[in-house]
Design a protein around this motif. Structure first.
Motif, PDB file in Angstrom:
ATOM      1  N   VAL A 169       0.851  -1.180   0.000  1.00 28.45           N
ATOM      2  CA  VAL A 169       0.000   0.000   0.000  1.00 28.45           C
ATOM      3  C   VAL A 169       0.891   1.236   0.000  1.00 28.45           C
ATOM      4  N   ALA A 170       0.630   2.165  -0.886  1.00 26.62           N
ATOM      5  CA  ALA A 170       1.408   3.393  -0.977  1.00 26.62           C
ATOM      6  C   ALA A 170       0.937   4.390   0.072  1.00 26.62           C
ATOM      7  N   PRO A 171       1.764   5.355   0.441  1.00 31.67           N
ATOM      8  CA  PRO A 171       1.322   6.381   1.396  1.00 31.67           C
ATOM      9  C   PRO A 171       0.224   7.240   0.796  1.00 31.67           C
ATOM     10  N   PRO A 172      -0.597   7.878   1.619  1.00 28.11           N
ATOM     11  CA  PRO A 172      -1.695   8.703   1.072  1.00 28.11           C
ATOM     12  C   PRO A 172      -1.159   9.869   0.262  1.00 28.11           C
ATOM     13  N   ARG A 173      -1.921  10.269  -0.745  1.00 29.14           N
ATOM     14  CA  ARG A 173      -1.549  11.374  -1.625  1.00 29.14           C
ATOM     15  C   ARG A 173      -2.576  12.493  -1.485  1.00 29.14           C
ATOM     16  N   PHE A 174      -2.218  13.665  -1.969  1.00 22.76           N
ATOM     17  CA  PHE A 174      -3.120  14.807  -1.916  1.00 22.76           C
ATOM     18  C   PHE A 174      -4.273  14.607  -2.902  1.00 22.76           C
ATOM     19  N   ARG A 175      -5.452  15.049  -2.501  1.00 22.95           N
ATOM     20  CA  ARG A 175      -6.622  14.972  -3.361  1.00 22.95           C
ATOM     21  C   ARG A 175      -6.707  16.230  -4.219  1.00 22.95           C
ATOM     22  N   SER A 176      -7.205  16.058  -5.429  1.00 22.62           N
ATOM     23  CA  SER A 176      -7.318  17.170  -6.367  1.00 22.62           C
ATOM     24  C   SER A 176      -8.774  17.404  -6.734  1.00 22.62           C
ATOM     25  N   ARG A 177      -9.103  18.650  -7.002  1.00 16.83           N
ATOM     26  CA  ARG A 177     -10.467  18.951  -7.446  1.00 16.83           C
ATOM     27  C   ARG A 177     -10.717  18.430  -8.850  1.00 16.83           C
ATOM     28  N   LYS A 178      -9.659  18.027  -9.558  1.00 14.33           N
ATOM     29  CA  LYS A 178      -9.802  17.479 -10.895  1.00 14.33           C
ATOM     30  C   LYS A 178      -9.927  15.960 -10.899  1.00 14.33           C
ATOM     31  N   ASP A 179     -10.005  15.365  -9.720  1.00 13.79           N
ATOM     32  CA  ASP A 179     -10.193  13.918  -9.652  1.00 13.79           C
ATOM     33  C   ASP A 179     -11.534  13.535 -10.272  1.00 13.79           C
ATOM     34  N   ASN A 180     -11.591  12.333 -10.823  1.00 10.84           N
ATOM     35  CA  ASN A 180     -12.813  11.880 -11.491  1.00 10.84           C
ATOM     36  C   ASN A 180     -13.898  11.456 -10.514  1.00 10.84           C
ATOM     37  N   ARG A 181     -13.529  11.197  -9.279  1.00  9.62           N
ATOM     38  CA  ARG A 181     -14.488  10.676  -8.305  1.00  9.62           C
ATOM     39  C   ARG A 181     -14.361  11.463  -7.009  1.00  9.62           C
ATOM     40  N   HIS A 182     -15.498  11.924  -6.492  1.00 11.67           N
ATOM     41  CA  HIS A 182     -15.524  12.683  -5.250  1.00 11.67           C
ATOM     42  C   HIS A 182     -16.497  12.009  -4.283  1.00 11.67           C
ATOM     43  N   THR A 183     -16.115  11.937  -3.002  1.00 10.51           N
ATOM     44  CA  THR A 183     -16.945  11.271  -2.004  1.00 10.51           C
ATOM     45  C   THR A 183     -16.956  12.061  -0.703  1.00 10.51           C
ATOM     46  N   ILE A 184     -18.060  11.951   0.015  1.00 11.05           N
ATOM     47  CA  ILE A 184     -18.182  12.419   1.392  1.00 11.05           C
ATOM     48  C   ILE A 184     -18.985  11.366   2.149  1.00 11.05           C
ATOM     49  N   ARG A 185     -18.747  11.258   3.457  1.00 15.13           N
ATOM     50  CA  ARG A 185     -19.405  10.236   4.243  1.00 15.13           C
ATOM     51  C   ARG A 185     -20.121  10.862   5.442  1.00 15.13           C
ATOM     52  N   PHE A 186     -21.325  10.377   5.702  1.00 14.93           N
ATOM     53  CA  PHE A 186     -22.121  10.802   6.844  1.00 14.93           C
ATOM     54  C   PHE A 186     -22.349   9.599   7.760  1.00 14.93           C
ATOM     55  N   THR A 187     -22.182   9.818   9.068  1.00 12.75           N
ATOM     56  CA  THR A 187     -22.526   8.793  10.043  1.00 12.75           C
ATOM     57  C   THR A 187     -23.953   9.020  10.535  1.00 12.75           C
ATOM     58  N   ARG A 188     -24.370   8.301  11.560  1.00  8.23           N
ATOM     59  CA  ARG A 188     -25.772   8.314  11.999  1.00  8.23           C
ATOM     60  C   ARG A 188     -26.253   9.716  12.379  1.00  8.23           C
ATOM     61  N   ASN A 189     -25.372  10.526  12.934  1.00 10.07           N
ATOM     62  CA  ASN A 189     -25.795  11.859  13.350  1.00 10.07           C
ATOM     63  C   ASN A 189     -25.745  12.887  12.221  1.00 10.07           C
ATOM     64  N   GLY A 190     -25.507  12.431  10.988  1.00 10.48           N
ATOM     65  CA  GLY A 190     -25.442  13.358   9.871  1.00 10.48           C
ATOM     66  C   GLY A 190     -26.461  13.101   8.776  1.00 10.48           C
ATOM     67  N   PHE A 191     -27.254  12.041   8.921  1.00 12.46           N
ATOM     68  CA  PHE A 191     -28.260  11.754   7.893  1.00 12.46           C
ATOM     69  C   PHE A 191     -29.431  11.027   8.538  1.00 12.46           C
ATOM     70  N   ARG A 192     -30.538  11.006   7.827  1.00 11.81           N
ATOM     71  CA  ARG A 192     -31.719  10.247   8.238  1.00 11.81           C
ATOM     72  C   ARG A 192     -32.588   9.978   7.018  1.00 11.81           C
ATOM     73  N   LEU A 193     -33.340   8.898   7.099  1.00 11.42           N
ATOM     74  CA  LEU A 193     -34.257   8.522   6.030  1.00 11.42           C
ATOM     75  C   LEU A 193     -35.656   9.012   6.373  1.00 11.42           C
ATOM     76  N   ARG A 194     -36.224   9.827   5.483  1.00 11.65           N
ATOM     77  CA  ARG A 194     -37.557  10.372   5.693  1.00 11.65           C
ATOM     78  C   ARG A 194     -38.634   9.327   5.394  1.00 11.65           C
ATOM     79  N   PRO A 195     -39.840   9.485   5.984  1.00 10.92           N
ATOM     80  CA  PRO A 195     -40.941   8.552   5.674  1.00 10.92           C
ATOM     81  C   PRO A 195     -41.333   8.542   4.200  1.00 10.92           C
ATOM     82  N   ASP A 196     -41.123   9.662   3.496  1.00  8.96           N
ATOM     83  CA  ASP A 196     -41.473   9.709   2.078  1.00  8.96           C
ATOM     84  C   ASP A 196     -40.391   9.118   1.173  1.00  8.96           C
ATOM     85  N   GLY A 197     -39.332   8.553   1.771  1.00 10.02           N
ATOM     86  CA  GLY A 197     -38.290   7.899   0.993  1.00 10.02           C
ATOM     87  C   GLY A 197     -37.110   8.774   0.635  1.00 10.02           C
ATOM     88  N   LYS A 198     -37.115  10.029   1.021  1.00  9.30           N
ATOM     89  CA  LYS A 198     -35.998  10.915   0.703  1.00  9.30           C
ATOM     90  C   LYS A 198     -34.891  10.778   1.750  1.00  9.30           C
TER      91      LYS A 198
END
Length: 384
Positions: A105-134
């Protein structure tokens, strides 16, 4: 076991702007943390604790004019970005010291805004599922989800992904129910993977290789030629890049769908599945590289492995140095190497005529059964 369930998202134009802002803030926090850790290592200082780095990169940075805009996004996104940095360093250190098996495994590298894939992650206190499915995301709002199937349980986290073609996905991490284990069945199968036939079963069935990339080669060629004629930095070039990415996404989606359907069928019909542990990286360096990548053997075997664990089936990988194409599946006499042009051969010991691929699949099945007996406590050698 934990699994990921992916669904397509349909954010509004305002939500797309908010997601872009969250992607940028998460990328900035990750790069700031990486820069601080690299500077500390260059000065010979001890490793910075995770909590201290979080206070410095997130809490203190929000109070400065240069990073005040970090407060515009949810703090959960920023904390998870640093968690990704810690995981990357942990995997790198474990790989260097030998505690992590597999490729280095290589050491971590800097992320670029020109990367083809962008991700963010939410845990339980950052998201919820609404009754209407949203899907409600902190500081982003209620995002419409295309529910193609139900979640087996409440998700513990969700990752929002934007791919190269501009599509948005929600990847939920859920805990599967043990009641999904399938009833036991009798058949066992060995699989020989190839290029002409994607999979050859030990029972004689042959699955023709779909060759999705080869079939889409003409459209991809035209899209790439159109892209090469666009001026760099222009809006037309940006649109051409998106068209090429969508064409590749269609190929990848078709290949993934084919692998999912085939792997599910094999797991449901057989109690044990055995495949050969191919060196895909080595084969990808040969003149057959394009066909090897188009087949997607690694993705297919990974699907077989996790689906076998999910549904209570047995799965095994056979060593790549087992002479499956040289050994007779009837008398197990090694007949020697043969060129790839030889598709059928006759055993010198029992005079049985074999189809090369079917015989290899049967040898894989026999080797897998032998390995499973040893793994379950069987006698490796007779007692003295």
């Amino acid at each position: 076991m934990q699994l990921r369930f992916n669904y397509r998202l349909d954010p509004t134009p305002g939500q797309r702007i908010a997601l872009a802002r969250a992607f940028g803030c998460a990328r900035t926090v990750f790069n700031d943390g990486l820069r601080i850790r690299q500077a500390a290592h260059a000065r010979g200082l001890p490793n910075i604790k995770d909590t201290d780095l979080q206070k410095q990169v997130i809490t203190a940075a929000k109070q400065t004019p240069e990073r005040a805009w970090l407060a515009e996004v949810s703090s959960v996104v920023l904390v998870q970005a640093l968690a990704d940095l810690h995981t990357a360093y942990r995997n790198f250190f474990n790989s260097v010291t030998g505690r992590r098996k597999g490729p280095k495994v290589a050491p971590p590298r800097f992320r670029s805004r020109k990367d083809n894939r962008h991700t963010i992650r939410f845990t339980r206190n950052g998201f919820r599922l609404r009754p209407d499915g949203k899907l409600n995301l902190a500081k982003i709002g209620d995002v419409r989800v295309r529910w193609s199937r139900d979640l087996p349980s409440d998700p513990s986290s969700v990752t929002v992904v934007k791919d190269a073609s501009g599509r948005y996905f929600a990847s939920f991490v859920v805990q599967t129910d043990p009641s999904e284990v399938l009833p036991e069945t009798t058949p066992e199968v060995g699989i020989d993977l190839g290029l002409t036939h994607f999979a050859v079963m030990s029972d004689g069935r042959k699955i023709t290789a779909p060759k999705f990339l080869r079939r889409a080669n003409r459209k991809l060629k035209k899209a790439q030629q159109a892209l090469s004629r666009k001026a760099k930095g222009s809006n037309n070039r940006r649109k051409a890049v998106a068209r090429v990415a969508k064409a590749h996404a269609r190929v990848a989606d078709s290949r993934r769908d084919h692998h999912h359907k085939l792997s599910t069928t094999i797991i449901r019909e057989n109690q044990a599945v055995y495949v050969e542990d191919l060196c895909v990286k080595g084969l990808a360096r040969t003149r057959l590289a394009k066909s090897v990548h188009d087949a997607g053997w690694s993705q297919f075997t990974a699907m077989l492995e996790y689906k076998a664990a999910r549904y209570g089936r047995a799965f095994g990988r056979i060593g790549r140095f087992v002479p499956s194409s040289q050994t007779c599946s009837v008398c197990f006499v090694i007949d020697g190497p043969k060129p790839l042009s030889v598709r059928t051969w006759t055993c010198e010991g029992c005079q049985t005529t074999h189809d090369r691929d079917v015989n290899a699949a049967r040898i894989v099945l026999a080797a897998g059964r032998a390995e499973s007996q040893n793994a379950c406590g069987g006698t490796v050698s007779p007692p003295v």
